[in-house]
Design an enzyme around this catalytic site. Structure first.
Site, PDB file in Angstrom:
ATOM      1  N   GLU A 157       0.824  -1.217   0.000  1.00  0.00           N
ATOM      2  CA  GLU A 157       0.000   0.000   0.000  1.00  0.00           C
ATOM      3  C   GLU A 157       0.860   1.269   0.000  1.00  0.00           C
ATOM      4  OE1 GLU A 157      -3.942  -1.786   2.306  1.00  0.00           O
ATOM      5  OE2 GLU A 157      -2.585  -0.456   3.379  1.00  0.00           O
ATOM      6  N   GLU A 314      -6.394  -7.640  -1.242  1.00  0.00           N
ATOM      7  CA  GLU A 314      -6.969  -7.565   0.100  1.00  0.00           C
ATOM      8  C   GLU A 314      -8.414  -7.102   0.022  1.00  0.00           C
ATOM      9  OE1 GLU A 314      -5.053  -5.188   3.050  1.00  0.00           O
ATOM     10  OE2 GLU A 314      -3.031  -5.778   2.446  1.00  0.00           O
TER      11      GLU A 314
END
Length: 680
Positions: A157, A314
């Site tokens: 991320e 995710e």
């Protein structure tokens, strides 16, 4: 981008990827055997390992310990579970911050942050880049030939918590970035419009990041700092990618991008540096229609990859831990969410995380194996979904059918939401979501693509909000319409160039001739104020004084000043023939039903049809493979519905002969009879 990388990965897995983040370092070794046994029971075939393991792999500077990771990799391989191995660079250990305090990030107010969470580093720090590079090299050298390895996971991320740093190191890096962009100070002063407010720079040492200041900071300075910050992180990504490709050329690499969860990095730029697109997507619990936001993110993920299948790295089995109110998913919701991603091009469904943590900041974040173990709703749904994904194995590699492109741009997002715009109520995602939701409700699939993409294969291009656009991108849209395409453009689009300079001569600048209008002045509405349109519907947020210059008026603001707003009787929606195509302009924000009706007409004229005729609350998407097409029907409503379809439901095995009943909250995936339908 490698169009075949994900296909090769899914072939190696024997189906759609299924699994999640696995963090065995949080648990004693006796738990690991139970983990792999339950993974097999759930149908897991891929786990992500090592995302936050830097402190275990390098417990002190230059001392590497791989024993734990060796055991985990061997155990997973012995049980037939493949590994997406992370470079572990997303969370520097405490020793790094103590040794390199200058690498800790600094806020715009001058506050230096301290260690104690994750991503606590300055993206421009040479010390971080060197340490992360050394760790990446050691991991890749050790595991590049391990039989469990199928994918490299770079960082985690990028920029989620540390996208912007305002320290002196960042300031110097910002100046270097600006030198490369503008050459010299004359170019910088012109781009930043520094003649305003006596901001002209005479020495590079005077140029700073947009730190806290007395009034409104220079808008182009702010915009360039967003660009620089994204590029600084992209530079770190490229550094890791170079190491992986040099030392492990046969294994694909990716990173988990945040789609619309954060606007901090340019997702299109990062996608180009991966072998295929991977994203994280989490529902907004406060949104009763969060499944539509999910679909938008999925269509953006596909657009970032040029239409190719992508990987959902995710999402959550139930509640997260970081929203104000973390609402659990209701029975069946996890299944619908996961299969909606597959419907829109995902060839993998992964979660954060495998086993729910018992300590730490994310202990209340749901997981595949919850605190309650296997005697739980979540576990039963996890194992059932594993069976569903096995039944859908043949779908992998099929591409989503779409005749509509919706232009999306992080630069335009950054520019729209800076200081000193005509209305603080202009929020980029709100504008995009309104148009997207209208399409979703019509059963029309769209690709969210960069304005510079090849548009020639589409019938219709939508521009809900693109205040900032370059000359080249504007010319591409103009050419698309002139060559016979259809386009619809939302208000306050095309008004500034890439430097955030106003396009003179009347709005909407870059699209004025294509639309056959001239906007004399903007009239934003007050908070909660609405106006009535000529068809009796209402609109909010924004109005404009539109002068037709060849365009026809489709809808106008009501002529009565008491309900027609600041510009009663003037055009609110226009239509214009441009070259061989047609362009529409929408000068306000129509209420949902009115916008839905308008875009339905636009779609009809453009020859765009729905994937299926579905009632409200039902999602319909089609994927097309070389030998078959697959119609996904996802019923988000509380009612059983009947949908026209012919083929075999891959999930239930039932045959649909002209129609299929999709139960409330259920999903059907129909392998359709006959030849694949036309479409992009």
């Amino acid at each position: 981008m490698n169009d075949n990388a994900l296909e090769q990965l899914s072939d190696r897995l024997g189906g759609i990827a299924y699994g999640g983040d696995y963090n065995p370092e949080q648990w004693p070794r006796e738990v690991w055997e139970e983990d792999v046994r339950l993974m097999r029971e759930a149908g897991v075939n891929l786990v992500t390992v090592g995302v936050f393991s830097w402190a275990f792999l390098e417990p002190s500077p230059g001392t590497y310990e791989f024993g734990l990771l060796d055991e985990v990799m061997d155990l997973l391989h012995a049980n037939g579970i493949a590994v997406d191995l992370a470079t572990a660079t997303a969370s520097p250990p405490p020793w790094f911050s103590l040794r390199h305090p200058e690498a800790l990030p600094v806020t715009a107010d001058g506050v230096r942050l301290t260690h104690g969470s994750r991503q606590t580093f300055c993206p421009s720090s040479p010390a971080y880049a060197e340490a992360a590079g050394r760790l990446t090299e050691r991991i890749v050298e050790r595991y590049r030939d391990h039989p469990a390895l199928v994918l490299w996971h770079l960082h985690n991320e990028w920029g989620n918590h540390n996208a912007h740093c305002f320290c002196d190191i960042s300031a110097e890096a910002f100046r270097d970035w600006l030198r490369q962009r503008y050459g010299g100070l004359d170019g910088l002063n012109e781009a930043w419009g520094t003649a305003f407010w006596s901001q002209r720079y005479g020495d590079w040492a005077e140029v700073m990041p947009p730190r806290a200041t007395a009034a409104v900071a220079n808008p182009t300075q702010q915009l360039d700092h967003w660009r620089f910050s994204s590029d600084a992180l992209l530079g770190l990504h490229r550094r890791e990618a170079e190491i992986v490709r040099r030392l492990s050329p046969g294994v694909p690499l990716t990173t988990n991008l945040l789609v619309t969860l954060e606007k901090k990095v340019d997702g299109f730029a990062f996608a180009e540096e991966c072998d295929f697109v991977s994203v994280d997507q989490y529902l907004t619990a406060a949104d009763p229609e969060a499944h539509i936001g999910l679909s938008l993110d999925a269509d953006l993920a596909r657009g970032m990859g040029g239409g190719a299948p992508w990987l959902l790295m995710e999402h959550s089995t139930s509640a997260v831990n970081w929203q104000p109110r973390n609402v659990a998913k209701t029975p069946g919701q996890m299944r619908r969410n996961s299969l909606a991603h597959v419907a829109r091009g995902a060839d993998g469904v992964l979660y954060f995380q495998w086993r729910q943590s018992r300590a730490g900041a994310e202990k209340w974040h749901s997981a595949m194996l919850p605190h309650g173990g296997t005697d739980t709703k979540t576990w039963r749904e996890v194992t059932a979904l594993g069976r569903d994904l096995k039944a859908l194995a043949e779908v992998r590699g099929a591409r989503v059918v779409s005749d509509v492109a919706l232009l999306f741009d992080w630069n335009a997002w950054w520019a729209l939401e800076m200081d000193a715009t005509p209305s603080r109520d202009l929020r980029y995602l709100d504008l995009v979501r309104a148009w997207y939701e209208a399409l979703w409700s019509l059963g029309v699939t769209c690709d969210l693509v960069h304005p510079g993409s090849d548009l020639s294969g589409y019938r219709l291009v939508l521009v809900p909000s693109l205040s900032l656009t370059s000359d080249a991108d504007a010319a591409a849209l103009n050419g698309f319409v002139a060559d016979g395409g259809h386009a619809a453009v939302g208000f306050f689009s095309g008004v500034v160039d890439e430097h955030d300079h106003v396009r003179l001569g009347g709005h909407p600048g870059a699209y004025r001739d294509m639309l056959g209008i001239r906007v004399d002045e903007f009239f934003p509405l007050r908070e909660s104020e609405t106006v009535r349109l000529s068809d009796g519907s209402r609109a909010s947020l924004w109005t404009e004084l539109v002068e037709p210059r060849g365009a026809e008026t489709v809808l106008s603001f009501a002529a009565d000043p008491s309900c027609g707003g600041p510009v009663p009787g003037h055009p609110a929606v226009t239509r214009h023939g441009h070259g061989d195509g047609v362009s529409w302009y929408v000068a306000t924000r129509p209420e949902a039903d009115a916008l839905r009706g308008l875009l339905a007409r636009v779609c009809r004229e453009a020859g765009v049809t729905a994937a299926a005729e579905v009632p409200a609350g039902v999602e319909a998407v089609r994927r097309r493979g070389p030998d078959a097409t697959y119609l996904f029907l996802i019923n988000h409503s509380p009612r059983d519905v009947s949908v026209p379809a012919a083929g075999t439901d891959l999930l239930s095995g039932a045959t649909a002969d002209g129609g299929v009943v999709v139960r409330a909250g259920d999903v059907a995936v129909i392998r359709e009879h006959g030849a694949p339908p036309a479409g992009r």
